[in-house]
Design a protein around this motif. Structure first.
Motif: not given
Length: 427
Positions: A10, A380, A383-384, A419, A422
């Motif tokens: 991230t 996640v 998806l981001k 979104k 997430i």
């Protein structure tokens, strides 16, 4: 994916502005060698090689249990022609002639495997000489043709594979290949399709890889901007043809032994030689770490097509659509299909996050089970990354000309849904 890896990924991609990535213009002097499967985790590979976009080599211990290593190889380490003939002899396979250059590749023909092996045996008997040239079986979709065969098991490190997940879903193509060739066969200088990753496992034999970090290939372009077919050709030293060659650095060299797996990151150009009679299994793959590189590549490809036919922009009906058609014919994908690609990747991960027991559906949706196996945080993360690239795609002027509001679902609706998934997952 554990929390530490998720946090690392991230942070990296929050600060990441876009390609090129990896060693970029910094030369490498070695490639890491991974010895023991029991001490090398998925998180190790993700943090140390996928995120920085660096190559590595896995030892033969990672492929010890593969059926192909048991059955396709004789006790003295040579290709087991008898087994291959009994099992696959009637299969039709693509064969390239390494001695002939056609545009910027080797011409191919279709042969039955039994015909190719007959040639190969004769080629060996004649001290690797043949009036037919040096023939190399390349890009054989064996997994698609013989899914029931016990050939190999995909190592977990390469299991987040969006390319094959997508093409399996639409039942059109795949990017899993078998290569077989005699000593002296080779693959010209290139970077992989869509600037994907690749992994290549030697079932038997030995290869030499010459690889360049992203950006280093720019010094190898000729005065017209074209990359060389063969980076060992003497004419590269002619400054009137290759004006920046003197500024280039030597490639990183890898000698790959039987059983070993080479990981080639996105955008690393390479040229490969078979130093012995060799069989290998190869996958191209994309995931959350390099999907932005794929998107950047597609934008560059469309821009190149637009430059080529810009003189007809005002006179050609639906010029922008024709550019998409030409782009797909050259690269294998256009912007609409790229959207569908992102949509399927997103929908599979949303399903996993919204359904806690996807293994019940594993027989029909093996990729959903694989996604679940990598953990909720991996879904996640995926998806981001999908949301980031989809946002860029949706803002792209060439994409807007395709009337994406007519797609199912429209991009803005898909973005809203992923979104929301997430946010719910991170509550």
């Amino acid at each position: 994916m554990d929390r530490d890896t998720f946090a690392c990924a991230t942070k990296f991609f929050r600060d990441y502005s876009g390609p090129p990535r990896g060693a970029s213009c910094q030369p490498h002097d070695h490639v890491d060698y991974i010895e023991k499967p029991e001490t090398f985790t998925y998180a190790d590979f993700f943090k140390d090689y996928l995120i920085p976009n660096d190559p590595c080599v896995f030892s033969a211990k990672f492929t010890e249990g593969w059926g192909s290593r048991r059955n396709w190889v004789t006790p003295d380490g040579k290709p087991n022609f008898d087994y291959l003939l009994r099992t696959f002899g009637e299969a039709v396979v693509p064969v390239a002639n390494c001695d002939v250059k056609e545009y910027n590749s080797n011409p191919k023909e279709q042969l039955k495997l039994k015909e190719y092996i007959s040639y190969w045996k004769e080629h060996i008997k004649k001290n690797y000489r043949s009036p037919r040239g040096c023939l190399y079986l390349k890009d054989w979709h064996l997994h698609r043709a013989f899914p029931e065969q016990d050939v190999y098991t995909i190592p977990i490190y390469f299991s987040s594979d969006w390319l094959n997940e997508y093409w399996d879903a639409i039942k059109v193509d795949d990017y899993r290949f078998v290569y077989m060739g005699p000593k002296g066969s080779w693959t010209p200088f290139h970077a992989d399709v869509f600037r994907s990753y690749s992994w290549s496992a030697n079932i038997c034999g030995k290869k030499k890889w010459l690889i360049f970090p992203p950006g280093q290939e720019e010094n190898l372009r000729d005065r017209h901007g074209h990359l060389p077919f063969d980076i060992t050709a003497p004419e590269l030293k002619k400054s009137n043809i290759y004006p920046r060659y003197a500024q280039s650095t030597a490639p990183v060299e890898i000698i790959q032994e039987a059983g070993e797996i080479v990981f080639i990151p996105s955008g690393w150009h390479h040229q490969v030689y078979n130093l012995e009679d060799t069989i290998s299994i190869n996958h191209n793959w994309v995931n959350g770490c390099n999907v932005a590189i794929m998107w950047s590549f597609l934008q560059d490809e469309l821009a190149a097509v637009q430059r080529e036919i810009r003189e007809w922009r005002e006179t050609m009906e639906d010029w922008h659509l024709q550019c998409q058609v030409l782009m797909k014919s050259y690269t294998g994908i256009d912007y609409k299909e790229f959207y569908n690609f992102l949509k399927i990747i997103a929908e599979n991960r949303i399903f996993v996050l919204e359904n806690h027991h996807p293994e019940e559906d594993a027989s029909k949706h093996c990729y959903r089970a694989a996604i679940s196996g990598l953990g909720m945080l991996h879904a996640v993360f995926d998806l981001k990354r999908t949301a980031k690239v989809l946002t860029s795609l949706n803002a792209n002027e060439d994409f807007k000309k395709l009337k994406p509001e007519s797609f199912t679902p429209p991009p803005h609706a898909l973005l809203h849904r992923l979104k929301a998934a997430i946010d719910t997952a991170l509550l």
